[in-house]
Design a protein around this motif. Structure first.
Motif, PDB file in Angstrom:
ATOM      1  N   ASN A 101       0.850  -1.179   0.000  1.00  0.00           N
ATOM      2  CA  ASN A 101       0.000   0.000   0.000  1.00  0.00           C
ATOM      3  C   ASN A 101       0.891   1.237   0.000  1.00  0.00           C
ATOM      4  N   ASN A 102       0.487   2.215  -0.750  1.00  0.00           N
ATOM      5  CA  ASN A 102       1.186   3.491  -0.796  1.00  0.00           C
ATOM      6  C   ASN A 102       0.142   4.562  -0.524  1.00  0.00           C
ATOM      7  N   SER A 103       0.083   4.977   0.717  1.00  0.00           N
ATOM      8  CA  SER A 103      -0.940   5.923   1.140  1.00  0.00           C
ATOM      9  C   SER A 103      -0.295   7.234   1.551  1.00  0.00           C
ATOM     10  N   LYS A 104      -0.619   8.289   0.835  1.00  0.00           N
ATOM     11  CA  LYS A 104      -0.126   9.630   1.159  1.00  0.00           C
ATOM     12  C   LYS A 104       1.390   9.684   1.273  1.00  0.00           C
ATOM     13  N   GLY A 105       2.068   8.998   0.345  1.00  0.00           N
ATOM     14  CA  GLY A 105       3.516   9.028   0.312  1.00  0.00           C
ATOM     15  C   GLY A 105       4.203   8.069   1.273  1.00  0.00           C
ATOM     16  N   THR A 106       3.437   7.340   2.056  1.00  0.00           N
ATOM     17  CA  THR A 106       4.002   6.369   2.979  1.00  0.00           C
ATOM     18  C   THR A 106       3.774   4.966   2.419  1.00  0.00           C
ATOM     19  N   ILE A 107       4.854   4.251   2.244  1.00  0.00           N
ATOM     20  CA  ILE A 107       4.748   2.884   1.727  1.00  0.00           C
ATOM     21  C   ILE A 107       4.683   1.930   2.905  1.00  0.00           C
ATOM     22  N   TRP A 108       3.671   1.100   2.903  1.00  0.00           N
ATOM     23  CA  TRP A 108       3.514   0.091   3.949  1.00  0.00           C
ATOM     24  C   TRP A 108       2.770  -1.096   3.359  1.00  0.00           C
ATOM     25  N   GLY A 109       2.622  -2.116   4.109  1.00  0.00           N
ATOM     26  CA  GLY A 109       1.922  -3.277   3.595  1.00  0.00           C
ATOM     27  C   GLY A 109       1.580  -4.252   4.697  1.00  0.00           C
ATOM     28  N   SER A 110       0.965  -5.327   4.283  1.00  0.00           N
ATOM     29  CA  SER A 110       0.632  -6.372   5.248  1.00  0.00           C
ATOM     30  C   SER A 110       0.872  -7.731   4.597  1.00  0.00           C
ATOM     31  N   VAL A 111       1.049  -8.716   5.450  1.00  0.00           N
ATOM     32  CA  VAL A 111       1.293 -10.087   5.016  1.00  0.00           C
ATOM     33  C   VAL A 111       0.199 -10.949   5.625  1.00  0.00           C
ATOM     34  N   LYS A 112      -0.329 -11.861   4.815  1.00  0.00           N
ATOM     35  CA  LYS A 112      -1.345 -12.800   5.288  1.00  0.00           C
ATOM     36  C   LYS A 112      -0.836 -14.209   5.017  1.00  0.00           C
ATOM     37  N   ILE A 113      -0.902 -15.066   6.024  1.00  0.00           N
ATOM     38  CA  ILE A 113      -0.592 -16.471   5.800  1.00  0.00           C
ATOM     39  C   ILE A 113      -1.792 -17.302   6.242  1.00  0.00           C
ATOM     40  N   CYS A 114      -1.941 -18.443   5.608  1.00  0.00           N
ATOM     41  CA  CYS A 114      -3.055 -19.339   5.909  1.00  0.00           C
ATOM     42  C   CYS A 114      -2.509 -20.701   6.302  1.00  0.00           C
ATOM     43  N   SER A 115      -3.199 -21.337   7.229  1.00  0.00           N
ATOM     44  CA  SER A 115      -2.848 -22.692   7.623  1.00  0.00           C
ATOM     45  C   SER A 115      -4.041 -23.310   8.331  1.00  0.00           C
ATOM     46  N   GLY A 116      -4.231 -24.596   8.130  1.00  0.00           N
ATOM     47  CA  GLY A 116      -5.262 -25.325   8.863  1.00  0.00           C
ATOM     48  C   GLY A 116      -4.786 -25.697  10.251  1.00  0.00           C
ATOM     49  N   SER A 117      -3.527 -25.416  10.557  1.00  0.00           N
ATOM     50  CA  SER A 117      -2.939 -25.762  11.843  1.00  0.00           C
ATOM     51  C   SER A 117      -2.810 -24.524  12.721  1.00  0.00           C
ATOM     52  N   GLU A 118      -3.633 -24.462  13.742  1.00  0.00           N
ATOM     53  CA  GLU A 118      -3.555 -23.344  14.682  1.00  0.00           C
ATOM     54  C   GLU A 118      -2.185 -23.301  15.353  1.00  0.00           C
ATOM     55  N   GLY A 119      -1.610 -24.486  15.619  1.00  0.00           N
ATOM     56  CA  GLY A 119      -0.287 -24.553  16.229  1.00  0.00           C
ATOM     57  C   GLY A 119       0.776 -23.895  15.363  1.00  0.00           C
ATOM     58  N   PHE A 120       0.678 -24.070  14.033  1.00  0.00           N
ATOM     59  CA  PHE A 120       1.650 -23.446  13.139  1.00  0.00           C
ATOM     60  C   PHE A 120       1.531 -21.927  13.198  1.00  0.00           C
ATOM     61  N   ILE A 121       0.304 -21.424  13.191  1.00  0.00           N
ATOM     62  CA  ILE A 121       0.095 -19.973  13.267  1.00  0.00           C
ATOM     63  C   ILE A 121       0.651 -19.440  14.593  1.00  0.00           C
ATOM     64  N   ASP A 122       0.385 -20.146  15.685  1.00  0.00           N
ATOM     65  CA  ASP A 122       0.941 -19.737  16.982  1.00  0.00           C
ATOM     66  C   ASP A 122       2.467 -19.731  16.942  1.00  0.00           C
ATOM     67  N   ASP A 123       3.058 -20.740  16.310  1.00  0.00           N
ATOM     68  CA  ASP A 123       4.515 -20.807  16.177  1.00  0.00           C
ATOM     69  C   ASP A 123       5.050 -19.619  15.383  1.00  0.00           C
ATOM     70  N   VAL A 124       4.383 -19.274  14.282  1.00  0.00           N
ATOM     71  CA  VAL A 124       4.821 -18.141  13.457  1.00  0.00           C
ATOM     72  C   VAL A 124       4.796 -16.858  14.266  1.00  0.00           C
ATOM     73  N   ILE A 125       3.725 -16.649  15.023  1.00  0.00           N
ATOM     74  CA  ILE A 125       3.626 -15.443  15.860  1.00  0.00           C
ATOM     75  C   ILE A 125       4.798 -15.396  16.849  1.00  0.00           C
ATOM     76  N   GLU A 126       5.089 -16.526  17.476  1.00  0.00           N
ATOM     77  CA  GLU A 126       6.186 -16.588  18.444  1.00  0.00           C
ATOM     78  C   GLU A 126       7.542 -16.319  17.780  1.00  0.00           C
ATOM     79  N   VAL A 127       7.761 -16.915  16.612  1.00  0.00           N
ATOM     80  CA  VAL A 127       9.034 -16.705  15.903  1.00  0.00           C
ATOM     81  C   VAL A 127       9.177 -15.251  15.483  1.00  0.00           C
ATOM     82  N   LEU A 128       8.097 -14.635  15.022  1.00  0.00           N
ATOM     83  CA  LEU A 128       8.156 -13.232  14.615  1.00  0.00           C
ATOM     84  C   LEU A 128       8.427 -12.320  15.814  1.00  0.00           C
TER      85      LEU A 128
END
Length: 130
Positions: A101-128
């Protein structure tokens, strides 16, 4: 971890790798077995490379890519920190999205990941967080 699977039946393994990008599947195939074939999945816009290999199956299992991983996938414990970025980029490519996204001269963005494993998502949050 995202664009393929490991199938195990009676101690026999089959590795499959899928993508809409045939060149990418060819590259993976050439890395593993240049003599193998890449096929188009029937009624789908996917290409697949399959290989029967006890060695590869056991190696993948030892590194967290387990059979029937969809609901039980976890962050690979043996992944060295030096490879975090490569692994995460690959996972996003297979089961995620990047929204720039480029809003008012500021470049930013978001990342979305999908998984059927809640444990994997929890692991990703912890690693990040680390």
């Amino acid at each position: 971890m995202s664009d393929g699977n490991v199938f195990k039946d009676s101690g026999r393994y089959r590795i499959s790798f899928y993508s809409k990008d045939r060149d990418f599947v060819e590259m993976v195939k050439n890395f593993i077995d240049a003599s193998a074939n890449v096929n188009k999945e029937k009624n789908q816009e996917l290409f697949v490379f399959r290989k029967r290999s006890k060695f590869l199956g056991e190696w993948m299992e030892a590194h967290g890519c387990i059979p029937n991983k969809s609901l039980q996938l976890r962050w690979p414990e043996k992944l060295p920190k030096a490879y975090f970025r490569d692994f995460f980029r690959g996972y996003i490519d297979g089961d995620g999205s990047i929204f720039p996204n480029n809003s008012k001269g500021t470049i930013w963005g978001s990342v979305k990941i999908c998984s059927g494993s809640e444990g994997f998502i929890d692991d990703v949050i912890e690693v990040l967080r680390d």
